[in-house]
Scaffold this motif. Structure first.
Motif, PDB file in Angstrom:
ATOM      1  N   PHE A 123       0.823  -1.206   0.000  1.00 50.55           N
ATOM      2  CA  PHE A 123       0.000   0.000   0.000  1.00 50.55           C
ATOM      3  C   PHE A 123       0.855   1.253   0.000  1.00 50.55           C
ATOM      4  CE2 PHE A 123      -2.182   3.374   2.308  1.00 50.55           C
ATOM      5  CZ  PHE A 123      -3.402   3.431   1.665  1.00 50.55           C
ATOM      6  N   VAL A 124       1.820   1.330   0.918  1.00 50.16           N
ATOM      7  CA  VAL A 124       2.652   2.533   1.038  1.00 50.16           C
ATOM      8  C   VAL A 124       3.535   2.702  -0.196  1.00 50.16           C
ATOM      9  CG1 VAL A 124       4.289   3.787   2.480  1.00 50.16           C
ATOM     10  CG2 VAL A 124       2.627   2.283   3.546  1.00 50.16           C
ATOM     11  N   GLU A 125       3.930   1.596  -0.816  1.00 52.28           N
ATOM     12  CA  GLU A 125       4.730   1.679  -2.050  1.00 52.28           C
ATOM     13  C   GLU A 125       3.938   2.363  -3.153  1.00 52.28           C
ATOM     14  OE1 GLU A 125       7.014  -1.342  -5.167  1.00 52.28           O
ATOM     15  OE2 GLU A 125       6.247  -2.112  -3.260  1.00 52.28           O
ATOM     16  N   LEU A 126       2.648   2.073  -3.232  1.00 49.83           N
ATOM     17  CA  LEU A 126       1.787   2.732  -4.218  1.00 49.83           C
ATOM     18  C   LEU A 126       1.634   4.212  -3.901  1.00 49.83           C
ATOM     19  CD1 LEU A 126      -1.009   0.036  -4.660  1.00 49.83           C
ATOM     20  CD2 LEU A 126       0.614   0.775  -6.402  1.00 49.83           C
ATOM     21  N   VAL A 127       1.562   4.540  -2.608  1.00 52.52           N
ATOM     22  CA  VAL A 127       1.495   5.950  -2.208  1.00 52.52           C
ATOM     23  C   VAL A 127       2.753   6.678  -2.659  1.00 52.52           C
ATOM     24  CG1 VAL A 127       1.414   7.550  -0.252  1.00 52.52           C
ATOM     25  CG2 VAL A 127      -0.016   5.500  -0.232  1.00 52.52           C
ATOM     26  N   GLU A 128       3.910   6.038  -2.486  1.00 57.42           N
ATOM     27  CA  GLU A 128       5.188   6.655  -2.871  1.00 57.42           C
ATOM     28  C   GLU A 128       5.289   6.866  -4.376  1.00 57.42           C
ATOM     29  OE1 GLU A 128       7.766   3.795  -1.145  1.00 57.42           O
ATOM     30  OE2 GLU A 128       7.809   4.747   0.828  1.00 57.42           O
ATOM     31  N   GLU A 129       4.695   5.947  -5.164  1.00 57.25           N
ATOM     32  CA  GLU A 129       4.756   6.054  -6.625  1.00 57.25           C
ATOM     33  C   GLU A 129       3.730   7.033  -7.184  1.00 57.25           C
ATOM     34  OE1 GLU A 129       4.155   2.152  -8.123  1.00 57.25           O
ATOM     35  OE2 GLU A 129       6.100   1.386  -7.455  1.00 57.25           O
ATOM     36  N   ASP A 169      -3.342  -1.818   4.070  1.00 56.34           N
ATOM     37  CA  ASP A 169      -3.812  -2.094   2.715  1.00 56.34           C
ATOM     38  C   ASP A 169      -5.109  -1.324   2.504  1.00 56.34           C
ATOM     39  OD1 ASP A 169      -6.068  -3.607   3.645  1.00 56.34           O
ATOM     40  OD2 ASP A 169      -4.758  -5.339   3.919  1.00 56.34           O
ATOM     41  N   PHE A 170      -5.645  -1.404   1.301  1.00 62.82           N
ATOM     42  CA  PHE A 170      -6.824  -0.604   0.976  1.00 62.82           C
ATOM     43  C   PHE A 170      -8.026  -0.947   1.849  1.00 62.82           C
ATOM     44  CE2 PHE A 170      -4.559  -0.146  -3.148  1.00 62.82           C
ATOM     45  CZ  PHE A 170      -4.549   1.231  -3.210  1.00 62.82           C
ATOM     46  N   GLU A 171      -8.237  -2.232   2.083  1.00 62.24           N
ATOM     47  CA  GLU A 171      -9.479  -2.646   2.726  1.00 62.24           C
ATOM     48  C   GLU A 171      -9.474  -2.444   4.239  1.00 62.24           C
ATOM     49  OE1 GLU A 171     -11.700  -3.057   0.525  1.00 62.24           O
ATOM     50  OE2 GLU A 171     -10.116  -3.037  -0.982  1.00 62.24           O
ATOM     51  N   MET A 172      -8.286  -2.409   4.867  1.00 59.13           N
ATOM     52  CA  MET A 172      -8.260  -2.263   6.323  1.00 59.13           C
ATOM     53  C   MET A 172      -8.496  -0.817   6.765  1.00 59.13           C
ATOM     54  SD  MET A 172      -5.290  -0.495   7.295  1.00 59.13           S
ATOM     55  CE  MET A 172      -4.882  -1.119   8.898  1.00 59.13           C
ATOM     56  N   PHE A 173      -8.490   0.125   5.794  1.00 60.58           N
ATOM     57  CA  PHE A 173      -8.709   1.525   6.154  1.00 60.58           C
ATOM     58  C   PHE A 173     -10.199   1.788   6.356  1.00 60.58           C
ATOM     59  CE2 PHE A 173      -4.395   2.825   5.170  1.00 60.58           C
ATOM     60  CZ  PHE A 173      -4.236   3.915   6.002  1.00 60.58           C
ATOM     61  N   THR A 174     -10.632   1.598   7.569  1.00 63.60           N
ATOM     62  CA  THR A 174     -11.998   1.938   7.949  1.00 63.60           C
ATOM     63  C   THR A 174     -12.006   3.346   8.537  1.00 63.60           C
ATOM     64  OG1 THR A 174     -11.682   1.071  10.170  1.00 63.60           O
ATOM     65  CG2 THR A 174     -12.483  -0.474   8.490  1.00 63.60           C
ATOM     66  N   THR A 175     -13.176   3.857   8.831  1.00 61.09           N
ATOM     67  CA  THR A 175     -13.272   5.158   9.488  1.00 61.09           C
ATOM     68  C   THR A 175     -12.542   5.141  10.818  1.00 61.09           C
ATOM     69  OG1 THR A 175     -15.428   5.522   8.450  1.00 61.09           O
ATOM     70  CG2 THR A 175     -14.874   6.919  10.319  1.00 61.09           C
ATOM     71  N   GLU A 176     -12.643   4.001  11.536  1.00 64.18           N
ATOM     72  CA  GLU A 176     -11.983   3.877  12.837  1.00 64.18           C
ATOM     73  C   GLU A 176     -10.465   3.941  12.686  1.00 64.18           C
ATOM     74  OE1 GLU A 176     -14.408   1.887  11.739  1.00 64.18           O
ATOM     75  OE2 GLU A 176     -15.998   2.719  13.011  1.00 64.18           O
ATOM     76  N   VAL A 177      -9.928   3.316  11.629  1.00 61.66           N
ATOM     77  CA  VAL A 177      -8.474   3.346  11.412  1.00 61.66           C
ATOM     78  C   VAL A 177      -8.025   4.758  11.052  1.00 61.66           C
ATOM     79  CG1 VAL A 177      -6.589   2.511   9.937  1.00 61.66           C
ATOM     80  CG2 VAL A 177      -8.300   0.907  10.806  1.00 61.66           C
ATOM     81  N   PRO A 247     -13.054   5.183   2.639  1.00 62.59           N
ATOM     82  CA  PRO A 247     -13.154   5.433   4.079  1.00 62.59           C
ATOM     83  C   PRO A 247     -13.478   6.876   4.433  1.00 62.59           C
ATOM     84  CG  PRO A 247     -10.845   5.190   3.424  1.00 62.59           C
ATOM     85  CD  PRO A 247     -11.678   4.811   2.238  1.00 62.59           C
ATOM     86  N   PHE A 248     -13.162   7.809   3.533  1.00 56.26           N
ATOM     87  CA  PHE A 248     -13.406   9.219   3.858  1.00 56.26           C
ATOM     88  C   PHE A 248     -14.873   9.602   3.732  1.00 56.26           C
ATOM     89  CE2 PHE A 248      -8.871   9.274   3.090  1.00 56.26           C
ATOM     90  CZ  PHE A 248      -8.415  10.138   4.079  1.00 56.26           C
ATOM     91  N   ALA A 249     -15.675   8.731   3.120  1.00 57.35           N
ATOM     92  CA  ALA A 249     -17.097   9.037   2.969  1.00 57.35           C
ATOM     93  C   ALA A 249     -17.791   9.168   4.320  1.00 57.35           C
ATOM     94  CB  ALA A 249     -17.784   7.949   2.137  1.00 57.35           C
ATOM     95  N   ARG A 250     -17.251   8.470   5.321  1.00 59.80           N
ATOM     96  CA  ARG A 250     -17.873   8.496   6.653  1.00 59.80           C
ATOM     97  C   ARG A 250     -16.961   9.106   7.709  1.00 59.80           C
ATOM     98  NH1 ARG A 250     -18.436   4.063   4.030  1.00 59.80           N
ATOM     99  NH2 ARG A 250     -16.682   3.066   5.083  1.00 59.80           N
ATOM    100  N   TYR A 251     -15.851   9.661   7.273  1.00 61.12           N
ATOM    101  CA  TYR A 251     -14.895  10.256   8.216  1.00 61.12           C
ATOM    102  C   TYR A 251     -15.349  11.663   8.589  1.00 61.12           C
ATOM    103  CZ  TYR A 251     -10.567  12.538   9.739  1.00 61.12           C
ATOM    104  OH  TYR A 251      -9.631  13.257  10.437  1.00 61.12           O
ATOM    105  N   HIS A 252     -15.427  11.933   9.887  1.00 59.48           N
ATOM    106  CA  HIS A 252     -15.966  13.216  10.350  1.00 59.48           C
ATOM    107  C   HIS A 252     -14.927  14.050  11.093  1.00 59.48           C
ATOM    108  CE1 HIS A 252     -19.905  12.028   9.052  1.00 59.48           C
ATOM    109  NE2 HIS A 252     -19.877  10.948   9.811  1.00 59.48           N
ATOM    110  N   GLY A 253     -13.650  13.822  10.804  1.00 57.95           N
ATOM    111  CA  GLY A 253     -12.608  14.653  11.408  1.00 57.95           C
ATOM    112  C   GLY A 253     -12.593  16.027  10.773  1.00 57.95           C
TER     113      GLY A 253
END
Length: 456
Positions: A123-129, A169-177, A247-253
């Motif tokens: 996941f982070v490798e894709l972010v870096e690219e 990874d993509f799927e573990m990023f929940t609103t809680e994470v 995950p950002f669809a329900r993120y309220h930060g």
């Protein structure tokens, strides 16, 4: 039956080309002006017929014009097809602008194997690219570097805390994470004290040091900037078919950066600095001259430090803003004042490594600016917003002076006189409708005193 008439914009870009425009008639009463995103030299366009003329001998230019002609015809056919496929109520200007963008930026069909190959990467490798894949500016590259290093640290922290799954990874990023990630960013100084090894390989501070620096406490704006990059990355991943998770669809930060009123110096204060005798301290005098030149052209520090004599054309400084060139490649042309010309003349025979002025690093430049303000007596108290606490505080202006204050001085003093953000934006590189200008819409102190006089 819809009809299209071609015409050409009166605005000529820095490369000598103008945009071909469409006047789309949908009915007797509904006519739309549309930007095509296709440019041509004005001399090649016949305003009466809308035809494009070709040169006789220049084969390269002939080929380019044929390509332009084909694009124009294809775009016209595309718009006619849209007119037939949609109701009149759907055919708004906003609708056509989005469709013209899609015309120029069609989604590429990707084979499942290509998607699978991407998903095999970390996941982070894709972010870096990601910044390279999107052709982002150097400034945005740095922002994604901050994001990727913090994600590496977050992954290590989850592993130490035995929070499963600890691998990102993509799927573990929940609103809680996401909320956990925000809490991690806010608490990094304390985490550094307890788990310093996390920061050895992926430091929060990248300036050279013998050992990992203890990270500074992050304010809301810093965290919002990091989350904005992560949100953009997830949007791209959804478009590429790498994930359906949003995950950002329900993120309220907190999602909106908060800034105070921009602090800048007056023309009078600028001239006090410009005329102050610093001959006893030549290195400081050089940086003072660079700061004054900076105030005269108003570009970002990253653009200032890459300017060369080639950017000076017929009494103008011309450049494309590196921060926004991936989205907008408009040429910014700023007329040079006599003071700016005098500074360039002063250093024309000085060794500058091919640049227009003898620059030092941006960090040392900022240190010098603070010293210049203090030496010249520009130390008035200003009210600023603390970026970490979000609270207002009063500080001497010399303590907060930096290279960006030169840009704000350019924009703020122009805006005071002109009050037209589009005119000022043509010189500063701010896009039309930029929220940055809302911060300059303040009433002058002199005008405030005058108004209060009405009720005495």
């Amino acid at each position: 039956m819809a009809s299209i008439k071609r015409y050409i914009s009166s605005k000529v870009e820095g490369n000598g080309r103008s945009e071909i425009m469409f006047r789309l008639s949908l009915s007797k009463d509904i006519k739309l002006r549309l930007k095509t995103g296709i440019y041509i030299e004005p001399s090649r366009f016949n305003p009466k017929t809308g035809a494009i003329s070709k040169p006789r001998a220049n084969q390269k230019e002939i080929s380019e014009i044929k390509d332009t002609e084909r694009k124009i015809r294809d775009l016209e056919d595309y718009i006619y097809d849209l007119c037939e496929a949609h109701t009149l109520a759907e055919l708004t200007k906003d609708f056509f602008e989005k469709e013209i963008y899609r015309f120029h930026n069609p989604k590429k069909e990707r084979k499942p194997k290509e998607v699978e190959a991407k998903l095999q990467k970390k996941f982070v490798e894709l972010v870096e690219e990601f910044p390279d894949k999107r052709g982002l500016s150097e400034w945005r590259h740095r922002r994604y570097g901050v994001l990727s290093r913090s994600l590496h640290r977050f992954e290590l922290y989850r592993k130490i805390k035995r929070r499963l799954p600890y691998k990102l990874d993509f799927e573990m990023f929940t609103t809680e994470v996401l909320e956990e990630y925000e809490e991690f960013l806010r608490n990094e100084p304390a985490i550094f004290d307890k788990y310093p090894k996390i920061f050895e390989e992926f430091p929060a501070e990248t300036r050279k040091a013998r050992k990992s620096r203890r990270p500074f406490e992050k304010g809301d704006n810093t965290i919002i900037g990091i989350f904005a990059c992560l949100r953009t990355f997830f949007k791209w991943a959804n478009e590429e078919g790498l994930t359906k998770n949003s995950p950002f669809a329900r993120y309220h930060g907190k999602t909106t950066e908060r800034y105070g009123t921009p602090i800048y110096i007056t023309i009078k204060e600028r001239d006090i600095i410009a005329d102050y005798d610093l001959s006893a301290n030549k290195p400081l005098e050089v940086q003072r001259d660079i700061f004054i030149f900076h105030c005269c052209i108003g570009c970002r520090i990253s653009d200032l430090m890459r300017l060369t004599p080639a950017n000076i054309i017929n009494g103008y400084v011309e450049y494309i803003a590196s921060k926004t060139k991936a989205d907008r490649s408009d040429v910014i042309r700023v007329p040079l004042t006599q003071r700016a010309k005098d500074i360039l003349e002063k250093y024309k025979d000085v060794e500058k490594d091919g640049k227009i002025l003898p620059f030092i690093s941006s960090q040392k430049y900022n240190v010098a600016i603070k010293k210049i303000f203090k030496t010249c007596g520009i130390t008035r108290i200003v009210t600023v917003l603390n970026p970490t606490t979000g609270e207002e505080e009063q500080r001497p202006i010399d303590e907060i002076a930096s290279s960006h204050l030169a840009r704000r001085t350019f924009v703020g003093n122009l805006y005071k006189k002109v009050k037209d953000p589009n005119l000022v934006g043509a010189l500063s590189g701010h896009k039309e409708g930029s929220r940055a200008f809302a911060r300059y819409r303040e009433i002058d102190d002199d005008l405030k005193k005058e108004m209060i006089g009405f009720i005495e």
